[in-house]
Design a protein around this motif. Structure first.
Motif, PDB file in Angstrom:
ATOM      1  N   LEU A  22      32.236  39.971  32.078  1.00 48.75           N
ATOM      2  CA  LEU A  22      32.703  40.526  33.349  1.00 48.75           C
ATOM      3  C   LEU A  22      34.112  40.068  33.707  1.00 48.75           C
ATOM      4  O   LEU A  22      34.829  40.776  34.416  1.00 48.75           O
ATOM      5  N   LYS A  23      34.514  38.902  33.220  1.00 49.70           N
ATOM      6  CA  LYS A  23      35.821  38.356  33.577  1.00 49.70           C
ATOM      7  C   LYS A  23      36.968  39.260  33.153  1.00 49.70           C
ATOM      8  O   LYS A  23      38.024  39.246  33.761  1.00 49.70           O
ATOM      9  N   ASP A  24      36.790  40.053  32.106  1.00 52.05           N
ATOM     10  CA  ASP A  24      37.846  40.928  31.613  1.00 52.05           C
ATOM     11  C   ASP A  24      37.718  42.356  32.133  1.00 52.05           C
ATOM     12  O   ASP A  24      38.473  43.221  31.725  1.00 52.05           O
ATOM     13  N   ARG A  25      36.790  42.596  33.010  1.00 53.14           N
ATOM     14  CA  ARG A  25      36.547  43.955  33.510  1.00 53.14           C
ATOM     15  C   ARG A  25      37.112  44.159  34.902  1.00 53.14           C
ATOM     16  O   ARG A  25      37.480  43.226  35.594  1.00 53.14           O
ATOM     17  N   GLU A  26      37.110  45.415  35.313  1.00 58.12           N
ATOM     18  CA  GLU A  26      37.578  45.767  36.651  1.00 58.12           C
ATOM     19  C   GLU A  26      36.593  45.262  37.708  1.00 58.12           C
ATOM     20  O   GLU A  26      35.440  44.981  37.425  1.00 58.12           O
ATOM     21  N   ALA A  27      37.089  45.195  38.936  1.00 61.38           N
ATOM     22  CA  ALA A  27      36.278  44.682  40.041  1.00 61.38           C
ATOM     23  C   ALA A  27      34.985  45.464  40.226  1.00 61.38           C
ATOM     24  O   ALA A  27      33.968  44.899  40.608  1.00 61.38           O
ATOM     25  N   SER A  28      34.982  46.756  39.941  1.00 57.74           N
ATOM     26  CA  SER A  28      33.775  47.558  40.145  1.00 57.74           C
ATOM     27  C   SER A  28      32.617  47.067  39.277  1.00 57.74           C
ATOM     28  O   SER A  28      31.458  47.137  39.691  1.00 57.74           O
ATOM     29  N   TYR A  29      32.910  46.536  38.095  1.00 59.76           N
ATOM     30  CA  TYR A  29      31.846  46.043  37.222  1.00 59.76           C
ATOM     31  C   TYR A  29      31.194  44.803  37.811  1.00 59.76           C
ATOM     32  O   TYR A  29      29.982  44.713  37.877  1.00 59.76           O
ATOM     33  N   TRP A  30      31.995  43.817  38.228  1.00 62.26           N
ATOM     34  CA  TRP A  30      31.371  42.609  38.752  1.00 62.26           C
ATOM     35  C   TRP A  30      30.855  42.804  40.166  1.00 62.26           C
ATOM     36  O   TRP A  30      29.928  42.140  40.584  1.00 62.26           O
ATOM     37  N   HIS A  31      31.396  43.776  40.898  1.00 65.06           N
ATOM     38  CA  HIS A  31      30.835  44.095  42.213  1.00 65.06           C
ATOM     39  C   HIS A  31      29.418  44.634  42.042  1.00 65.06           C
ATOM     40  O   HIS A  31      28.503  44.240  42.772  1.00 65.06           O
ATOM     41  N   ASP A  32      29.218  45.530  41.068  1.00 64.77           N
ATOM     42  CA  ASP A  32      27.873  46.040  40.779  1.00 64.77           C
ATOM     43  C   ASP A  32      26.945  44.916  40.335  1.00 64.77           C
ATOM     44  O   ASP A  32      25.768  44.905  40.667  1.00 64.77           O
ATOM     45  N   GLU A  33      27.486  43.973  39.586  1.00 66.65           N
ATOM     46  CA  GLU A  33      26.674  42.865  39.091  1.00 66.65           C
ATOM     47  C   GLU A  33      26.153  41.998  40.239  1.00 66.65           C
ATOM     48  O   GLU A  33      25.066  41.439  40.158  1.00 66.65           O
ATOM     49  N   LEU A  34      26.888  41.914  41.331  1.00 69.84           N
ATOM     50  CA  LEU A  34      26.437  41.127  42.478  1.00 69.84           C
ATOM     51  C   LEU A  34      25.134  41.654  43.060  1.00 69.84           C
ATOM     52  O   LEU A  34      24.415  40.923  43.731  1.00 69.84           O
ATOM     53  N   TYR A  35      24.848  42.925  42.816  1.00 69.01           N
ATOM     54  CA  TYR A  35      23.622  43.533  43.337  1.00 69.01           C
ATOM     55  C   TYR A  35      22.582  43.757  42.248  1.00 69.01           C
ATOM     56  O   TYR A  35      21.598  44.455  42.460  1.00 69.01           O
ATOM     57  N   GLU A  64      30.032  34.299  42.296  1.00 72.20           N
ATOM     58  CA  GLU A  64      30.895  34.146  43.465  1.00 72.20           C
ATOM     59  C   GLU A  64      32.040  33.185  43.180  1.00 72.20           C
ATOM     60  O   GLU A  64      33.181  33.433  43.560  1.00 72.20           O
ATOM     61  N   THR A  65      31.749  32.105  42.493  1.00 69.59           N
ATOM     62  CA  THR A  65      32.780  31.129  42.152  1.00 69.59           C
ATOM     63  C   THR A  65      33.787  31.723  41.174  1.00 69.59           C
ATOM     64  O   THR A  65      34.995  31.581  41.355  1.00 69.59           O
ATOM     65  N   SER A  66      33.304  32.420  40.165  1.00 71.37           N
ATOM     66  CA  SER A  66      34.176  32.985  39.147  1.00 71.37           C
ATOM     67  C   SER A  66      35.143  34.011  39.712  1.00 71.37           C
ATOM     68  O   SER A  66      36.284  34.107  39.271  1.00 71.37           O
ATOM     69  N   PHE A  67      34.682  34.779  40.674  1.00 71.66           N
ATOM     70  CA  PHE A  67      35.510  35.847  41.221  1.00 71.66           C
ATOM     71  C   PHE A  67      36.016  35.533  42.626  1.00 71.66           C
ATOM     72  O   PHE A  67      36.506  36.410  43.323  1.00 71.66           O
ATOM     73  N   LYS A  68      35.879  34.249  43.030  1.00 70.98           N
ATOM     74  CA  LYS A  68      36.395  33.764  44.321  1.00 70.98           C
ATOM     75  C   LYS A  68      35.922  34.625  45.498  1.00 70.98           C
ATOM     76  O   LYS A  68      36.710  35.106  46.304  1.00 70.98           O
ATOM     77  N   LEU A  69      34.608  34.812  45.549  1.00 71.31           N
ATOM     78  CA  LEU A  69      34.002  35.627  46.593  1.00 71.31           C
ATOM     79  C   LEU A  69      33.346  34.753  47.642  1.00 71.31           C
ATOM     80  O   LEU A  69      33.027  33.592  47.394  1.00 71.31           O
ATOM     81  N   ASP A  70      33.113  35.315  48.809  1.00 68.29           N
ATOM     82  CA  ASP A  70      32.382  34.601  49.843  1.00 68.29           C
ATOM     83  C   ASP A  70      30.930  34.454  49.418  1.00 68.29           C
ATOM     84  O   ASP A  70      30.371  35.348  48.781  1.00 68.29           O
ATOM     85  N   PRO A  71      30.300  33.363  49.781  1.00 68.60           N
ATOM     86  CA  PRO A  71      28.890  33.188  49.426  1.00 68.60           C
ATOM     87  C   PRO A  71      27.999  34.249  50.077  1.00 68.60           C
ATOM     88  O   PRO A  71      28.357  34.835  51.090  1.00 68.60           O
ATOM     89  N   LEU A  72      26.867  34.438  49.482  1.00 63.78           N
ATOM     90  CA  LEU A  72      25.904  35.425  49.961  1.00 63.78           C
ATOM     91  C   LEU A  72      25.470  35.125  51.387  1.00 63.78           C
ATOM     92  O   LEU A  72      25.272  36.023  52.182  1.00 63.78           O
ATOM     93  N   GLY A  73      25.341  33.880  51.722  1.00 61.89           N
ATOM     94  CA  GLY A  73      24.901  33.518  53.067  1.00 61.89           C
ATOM     95  C   GLY A  73      23.395  33.448  53.149  1.00 61.89           C
ATOM     96  O   GLY A  73      22.680  33.667  52.177  1.00 61.89           O
TER      97      GLY A  73
END
Length: 60
Positions: free
Chosen positions: A17-30, A45-54
């Protein structure tokens, strides 16, 4: 310690996922894995510097 909680197939997927576009890892979050394995979710979340799920909403 964190790597021990994440199966090898998910670590491999994370690397891919690190070499892919944001849409790929965004889908992976779900994905089922990200929603059921919190260690994997945190690693995404850490790899892509995202906010935690909460916190999860209360059960009804």
């Amino acid at each position: 310690m964190q790597d021990e909680l994440i199966p090898a197939n998910l670590l491999k997927r994370l690397e891919e996922l690190k070499d892919r576009e944001a849409s790929y890892w965004h889908d992976e979050l779900y994905s089922v894995e990200a929603l059921t394995n919190m260690a994997y979710r945190e690693q995404l979340e850490t790899s892509f510097k995202l906010d935690p799920l909460g916190a999860l909403p209360p059960r009804q």
